[in-house]
Design a protein around this motif. Structure first.
Motif, PDB file in Angstrom:
ATOM      1  N   PRO A   1      39.757  27.182  43.368  1.00 52.06           N
ATOM      2  CA  PRO A   1      40.200  28.758  43.041  1.00 52.06           C
ATOM      3  C   PRO A   1      38.962  29.556  43.128  1.00 52.06           C
ATOM      4  O   PRO A   1      38.076  29.160  43.167  1.00 52.06           O
ATOM      5  CB  PRO A   1      40.545  28.619  41.550  1.00 52.06           C
ATOM      6  N   MET A   2      39.359  30.889  43.410  1.00 51.90           N
ATOM      7  CA  MET A   2      38.179  32.096  43.343  1.00 51.90           C
ATOM      8  C   MET A   2      37.699  32.170  41.930  1.00 51.90           C
ATOM      9  O   MET A   2      36.575  32.308  41.649  1.00 51.90           O
ATOM     10  CB  MET A   2      38.755  33.231  43.980  1.00 51.90           C
ATOM     11  N   VAL A   3      38.897  32.271  41.043  1.00 51.43           N
ATOM     12  CA  VAL A   3      38.450  32.411  39.679  1.00 51.43           C
ATOM     13  C   VAL A   3      39.447  31.560  38.714  1.00 51.43           C
ATOM     14  O   VAL A   3      40.291  31.047  38.949  1.00 51.43           O
ATOM     15  CB  VAL A   3      38.962  33.920  39.180  1.00 51.43           C
TER      16      VAL A   3
ATOM     17  N   LYS B   1      29.002  44.708  51.776  1.00 50.17           N
ATOM     18  CA  LYS B   1      28.846  44.625  50.482  1.00 50.17           C
ATOM     19  C   LYS B   1      27.657  43.587  49.884  1.00 50.17           C
ATOM     20  O   LYS B   1      26.935  43.974  49.110  1.00 50.17           O
ATOM     21  CB  LYS B   1      30.073  44.145  49.480  1.00 50.17           C
ATOM     22  N   GLN B   2      27.455  42.367  50.539  1.00 48.77           N
ATOM     23  CA  GLN B   2      26.485  41.417  50.089  1.00 48.77           C
ATOM     24  C   GLN B   2      26.565  40.608  51.341  1.00 48.77           C
ATOM     25  O   GLN B   2      27.189  40.561  52.445  1.00 48.77           O
ATOM     26  CB  GLN B   2      27.106  40.635  49.129  1.00 48.77           C
ATOM     27  N   ALA B   3      25.249  39.925  51.289  1.00 46.78           N
ATOM     28  CA  ALA B   3      25.076  38.973  52.480  1.00 46.78           C
ATOM     29  C   ALA B   3      26.340  38.100  53.061  1.00 46.78           C
ATOM     30  O   ALA B   3      26.958  37.625  51.993  1.00 46.78           O
ATOM     31  CB  ALA B   3      23.850  37.826  51.802  1.00 46.78           C
TER      32      ALA B   3
ATOM     33  N   ASN C   1      31.336  39.314  52.278  1.00 46.64           N
ATOM     34  CA  ASN C   1      31.531  40.639  52.008  1.00 46.64           C
ATOM     35  C   ASN C   1      33.042  41.312  51.810  1.00 46.64           C
ATOM     36  O   ASN C   1      33.963  41.264  52.911  1.00 46.64           O
ATOM     37  CB  ASN C   1      31.060  41.419  53.546  1.00 46.64           C
ATOM     38  N   GLU C   2      33.200  41.452  50.806  1.00 48.88           N
ATOM     39  CA  GLU C   2      34.500  41.801  50.163  1.00 48.88           C
ATOM     40  C   GLU C   2      35.125  43.304  50.476  1.00 48.88           C
ATOM     41  O   GLU C   2      36.113  43.601  50.342  1.00 48.88           O
ATOM     42  CB  GLU C   2      34.731  41.628  48.722  1.00 48.88           C
ATOM     43  N   PHE C   3      33.947  43.895  51.351  1.00 44.78           N
ATOM     44  CA  PHE C   3      34.499  45.095  52.041  1.00 44.78           C
ATOM     45  C   PHE C   3      35.030  44.907  53.208  1.00 44.78           C
ATOM     46  O   PHE C   3      35.117  46.172  54.028  1.00 44.78           O
ATOM     47  CB  PHE C   3      33.390  46.135  52.085  1.00 44.78           C
TER      48      PHE C   3
ATOM     49  N   LYS D   1      34.260  41.577  31.519  1.00 45.60           N
ATOM     50  CA  LYS D   1      34.353  41.743  32.877  1.00 45.60           C
ATOM     51  C   LYS D   1      34.263  40.395  33.495  1.00 45.60           C
ATOM     52  O   LYS D   1      33.415  39.518  33.244  1.00 45.60           O
ATOM     53  CB  LYS D   1      33.540  42.592  33.670  1.00 45.60           C
ATOM     54  N   TYR D   2      35.126  40.054  34.396  1.00 40.09           N
ATOM     55  CA  TYR D   2      35.285  38.980  35.383  1.00 40.09           C
ATOM     56  C   TYR D   2      35.975  37.813  34.513  1.00 40.09           C
ATOM     57  O   TYR D   2      35.987  36.677  34.861  1.00 40.09           O
ATOM     58  CB  TYR D   2      34.069  38.368  35.892  1.00 40.09           C
ATOM     59  N   GLY D   3      36.497  38.281  33.215  1.00 35.74           N
ATOM     60  CA  GLY D   3      37.284  37.220  32.592  1.00 35.74           C
ATOM     61  C   GLY D   3      36.233  36.099  31.780  1.00 35.74           C
ATOM     62  O   GLY D   3      36.819  35.225  31.167  1.00 35.74           O
TER      63      GLY D   3
ATOM     64  N   TYR E   1      33.282  31.400  39.095  1.00 30.77           N
ATOM     65  CA  TYR E   1      33.186  31.940  40.654  1.00 30.77           C
ATOM     66  C   TYR E   1      32.468  30.981  41.204  1.00 30.77           C
ATOM     67  O   TYR E   1      31.654  30.315  40.826  1.00 30.77           O
ATOM     68  CB  TYR E   1      32.865  33.326  40.790  1.00 30.77           C
ATOM     69  N   TRP E   2      32.413  31.110  42.756  1.00 27.58           N
ATOM     70  CA  TRP E   2      31.764  30.480  43.473  1.00 27.58           C
ATOM     71  C   TRP E   2      30.050  30.714  43.530  1.00 27.58           C
ATOM     72  O   TRP E   2      29.257  29.937  43.464  1.00 27.58           O
ATOM     73  CB  TRP E   2      31.895  30.845  45.041  1.00 27.58           C
ATOM     74  N   ASP E   3      29.822  31.587  42.410  1.00 31.04           N
ATOM     75  CA  ASP E   3      28.557  32.307  42.025  1.00 31.04           C
ATOM     76  C   ASP E   3      27.871  31.029  41.554  1.00 31.04           C
ATOM     77  O   ASP E   3      26.584  30.681  41.692  1.00 31.04           O
ATOM     78  CB  ASP E   3      28.521  33.257  40.767  1.00 31.04           C
TER      79      ASP E   3
HETATM   80  C1  BGC Z   1      31.328  39.381  44.506  1.00 33.05           C
HETATM   81  C2  BGC Z   1      31.691  38.087  44.539  1.00 33.05           C
HETATM   82  C3  BGC Z   1      31.366  37.388  43.243  1.00 33.05           C
HETATM   83  C4  BGC Z   1      32.073  38.265  41.962  1.00 33.05           C
HETATM   84  C5  BGC Z   1      31.327  37.578  40.976  1.00 33.05           C
HETATM   85  C6  BGC Z   1      31.793  40.096  43.393  1.00 33.05           C
HETATM   86  O1  BGC Z   1      31.450  41.569  43.262  1.00 33.05           O
HETATM   87  O2  BGC Z   1      31.612  40.220  45.789  1.00 33.05           O
HETATM   88  O3  BGC Z   1      30.847  37.368  45.742  1.00 33.05           O
HETATM   89  O4  BGC Z   1      31.643  36.263  43.278  1.00 33.05           O
HETATM   90  O5  BGC Z   1      31.602  39.673  42.203  1.00 33.05           O
HETATM   91  O6  BGC Z   1      30.005  37.681  40.610  1.00 33.05           O
END
Ligand code: BGC
Length: 763
Positions: free
Chosen positions: A404-406, A597-599, A484-486, A347-349, A353-355
């Motif tokens: 990029p985001m990803v 969804k998240q902080a 918050n991706e929601f 998952k997530y390839g 990410y910004w993580d």
């Molecule tokens: C989160 C993102 C995060 C991604 C990868 C998503 O569910 O909302 O903030 O970058 O997962 O962990």
């Protein structure tokens, strides 16, 4: 929540086989060494639920984008970390019947991940249809100091005489479950068997990564194995052995695998190198290799372990998180990064990410030498030209950079418009990481040589992404997605506006600092980046006149324009059967709801805490947390840290367990896809920044401990600039030791403590 993993300070233990959780366990018990990794698929054949996974760092495939409706600016592909050669299969056939725990239920099954020594073990018995009872023990590792080496030992003891056939298989017949068009990602596969070595060679389509893997299988025991025919097919090699096993006498199979990719070894040297690595392994022998593995892990633990006294549940969890992080990324190669699932799933390839910047970087800063964190920054520096290209594709100019985001190689490969084009706050985390790194290490030079180029590109992006609202007479930022991706396509997400302004300010201040310290370097930077005074003035102007949504009555910053128009019903009033909402609600319903969804605003408070007083912290936490569903793994850790800050210690502890045991208890119901590696760094943050209250202020390391009631103490070693320190914090007292390095001043609860070299101070 699934509580089937037993609590133990150094081990992850599954006692009794939980076939219903087979894929979750495959994730949890995964192995890795930064270079390669595998899910904990059984060695023997298993016909039950399984996700086969064997991955190589940096080896990816650009899987053609699949979207419902193409939009200009979308990337052509989504990079995928590849499921590559599987070397761990040892099939066992007893009196003509294949061992398969899905068919024949194991007795006394115990699977253990020994984190101290980096060893995965299984022990079980099973009664086969012929009536023979086999007792089986397996051990496996991916080696931490021999990065291309994997090894397995399997011991089988039958309770009566029987015929056992062993098939030691290596195969390139591997598919990604996550493939947009069910494509086979490999080509030019060849295999062979020479000098007792089975090998498979293959290349990725399009990206042309060349992988070469070989195994050698040894059968050691007092009984005579007879070599059966080795079957070489196009994609696989099956190295087979037969033994007339005697009652109560063990047979042993040891299999070594050397897995090479052309990222590290020239293709011309593949076969020589593989033979060398396999021969060296054999010479060393299983026990010695295990000892080396334990030593390599001991080095990691010496720097990175956290000891929690009085709470084994918390102790096990923090070690599991640290263990998985170091299995994923060891920091010796700036081409590599940390995928959200590491080597534990597709998952997530496996992409970046910004993580990495927002969560993982501080973990490596505190637990490794500074070159590890620096490699993470250099990775983004190397991707700067691609970030500029990416921004150009979207219409930005003048060297503006949108990271990029990803990504795998610097190119954007995410393709949901609301994230690809709009979740631009990721740019801010990359700038923040530079600040974090320099603040922690004191490596000011990094700014001149690498950092400033990235900062200027990012500042240029923000200064073009905002627009002036004649109506508000302020700068605004339209059409974004915050953390918050929601919520998608919102105007003036407070966090994004905040970090944008901060980036421009930081770029401006950094230029000024370079100018002050060295005029010549400053001129070089100005020339290199072609910086005009007007653009710096514009960054300042935007910063001074940016619009931030705020509610005067509630005295809170609003997540975005119009947030208060939503129905604000706390999460506690949602029916349990509606959670997680992402699995139960339509996207439409989620977007209109108030649920977070998240902080998001709180992510800004976490990054920029010094700009807000304690009351503001409390007010914002009390307003936003009750509306937060924490459906991103990145959420509980930030909330744990903030809860600590505002003195809500029970909540801090609750969030700690939620972040730390997220995978061990499958709290988000998705560990079957892989573990949440990047949020594991957040677990470390909730101990170091949360309970230990560790910060670096004006170059001084500071602690404000708030240890949970249940814990009697926390202890850890930390690298900070020229010092190597030991920190031991308990409710009554603290102890700081200066293990290595010059005398240092550390602040504890506001008092400065002077610690000479090699001395311990009790506080
Ligand atoms: C989160 C993102 C995060 C991604 C990868 C998503 O569910 O909302 O903030 O970058 O997962 O962990």
């Amino acid at each position: 929540m699934k509580k089937y993993i037993q609590v133990h300070p150094w081990e992850i233990v599954e006692s009794g086989f939980h076939s219903e959780f087979a894929k979750i366990s495959e994730s949890i018990f995964s192995l890795g060494n930064g270079r390669m990794g595998q899910r904990a698929n059984f060695e023997e054949h298993y016909s039950g639920q399984t996700l086969q996974g064997s991955y190589l760092a940096g080896v990816y495939y650009p899987d053609k984008t699949r979207v419902g409706w193409w939009k200009n600016g979308y990337p052509e592909y989504f990079a995928k970390v590849l499921n590559s050669v599987s070397w761990n299969q040892i099939r066992v056939i007893v009196d003509g019947v294949e061992l398969d725990l899905n068919k024949y239920e194991p007795i006394d099954f115990q699977r253990t991940l020994d984190m101290k020594n980096g060893l995965l073990k299984r022990a079980f018995s099973v009664i086969m249809p012929s009536g023979v009872k086999l007792s089986i023990e397996t051990q496996r590792w991916t080696h931490m100091s021999r990065k291309n080496l994997g090894g397995i030992r399997m011991q089988i003891t039958p309770d009566r005489d029987c015929e056992i056939n062993i098939h030691s298989v290596i195969t390139g017949d591997i598919r990604n479950q996550d493939s947009n068009y069910d494509e086979f990602f490999w080509e030019d596969t060849q295999s062979g068997y020479e000098n007792a070595i089975s090998w498979v060679s293959q290349k990725t389509k399009k990206t042309g990564f060349h992988v070469y893997a070989g195994t050698r299988t040894y059968t050691n025991c007092c009984q005579t194995f007879i070599k059966s025919e080795t079957k070489v097919s196009e994609l696989s090699v099956d190295d087979a052995f037969r033994v007339e096993a005697k009652s109560n006498e063990s047979i042993e199979v040891v299999k070594y695998a050397a897995v090479l990719s052309d990222m590290y070894v020239d293709t011309a040297d593949f076969s020589k190198q593989m033979e060398l690595e396999l021969n060296e392994a054999a010479e060393c022998g299983w026990q010695k290799l295990c000892a080396e593995q334990a030593t390599a892990w001991q080095e990691v633990w010496d720097n990175a372990d956290i000891q929690i006294e009085g709470d084994d549940t918390a102790q096990q969890a923090i070690r599991f998180n640290i263990f998985q992080l170091y299995q994923t990324y060891t920091g010796d190669d700036s081409r590599l990064n940390i995928g959200p699932k590491g080597f534990t799933g597709e998952k997530y390839g496996g992409s970046t990410y910004w993580d990495t910047e927002a969560y993982c970087l501080p973990f490596y800063l505190g637990t490794a030498t500074s070159d590890v964190a620096k490699n993470l920054l250099v990775y983004r520096h190397n991707h700067l030209p691609k970030a500029v290209e990416n921004a150009e594709k979207l219409g930005f100019t003048n060297g503006a950079a949108l990271y990029p985001m990803v990504t795998m190689n610097g190119e954007e490969c995410h393709n949901e418009w609301e994230i690809t084009f709009e979740e631009i706050h990721r740019n801010g985390a990359i700038a923040y990481a530079i600040y974090d790194y320099i603040n922690y290490t004191g490596d000011e030079e990094y700014m001149e040589t690498y950092g400033i180029d990235v900062l200027v590109g990012i500042a240029r992006f923000w200064s073009q992404r905002v627009n002036y609202s004649e109506n508000k007479k302020q700068w605004v930022m339209l059409g974004v997605t915050g953390p918050n991706e929601f919520e998608n396509n919102v105007n003036n997400n407070w966090y994004t506006n905040k970090i944008a302004v901060w980036c421009m300010q930081y770029a401006k201040d950094s230029l000024a600092a370079i100018q002050e310290s060295n005029l010549e370097t400053y001129q070089d930077v100005i020339d290199r980046l072609n910086i005009q005074n007007e653009e710096i003035d514009r960054w300042k102007e935007i910063g001074e006149n940016m619009y931030f949504p705020y509610d005067e009555e509630k005295k809170v910053y609003l997540q975005q324009d119009g947030f208060l128009d939503k129905e604000l019903i706390p999460v506690s009033e949602l029916e349990e059967n509606q959670r997680p909402i992402v699995e139960h609600w339509s996207w439409d319903k989620i977007l209109r709801s108030c649920y977070i969804k998240q902080a998001d605003v709180l992510q800004g408070f976490y990054f920029f805490e010094d700009e807000f007083d304690l009351d503001e912290h409390k007010r914002h936490f009390d307003f936003y947390e009750p509306l937060t569903v924490h459906e991103s793994s990145l959420s509980p850790c930030v909330h744990s840290i903030l809860a600590n800050k505002i003195g809500n210690h029970d909540k801090a502890y609750e969030f700690y367990l939620r972040t730390a045991r997220l995978d061990l208890e499958d709290i988000n119901n998705d560990t079957c896809d892989g573990c949440h590696i990047t949020s594991m760094a957040g677990t470390w943050l909730s101990v170091s920044k949360g309970f230990a209250g560790m910060r670096v202020k004006d170059g001084t390391l500071t602690f404000n401990p708030n240890i949970p009631k249940k814990w009697s103490s926390i202890g850890f070693n930390i690298k900070f600039r020229d010092n190597y320190l030991r920190v031991q914090l308990s409710h009554e007292s603290s102890q700081l030791s200066n293990l290595d390095g010059p005398a240092i001043d550390i602040s504890v609860n506001g008092s400065t403590i002077h610690i000479p070299s090699n001395k311990t101070i009790n506080i």
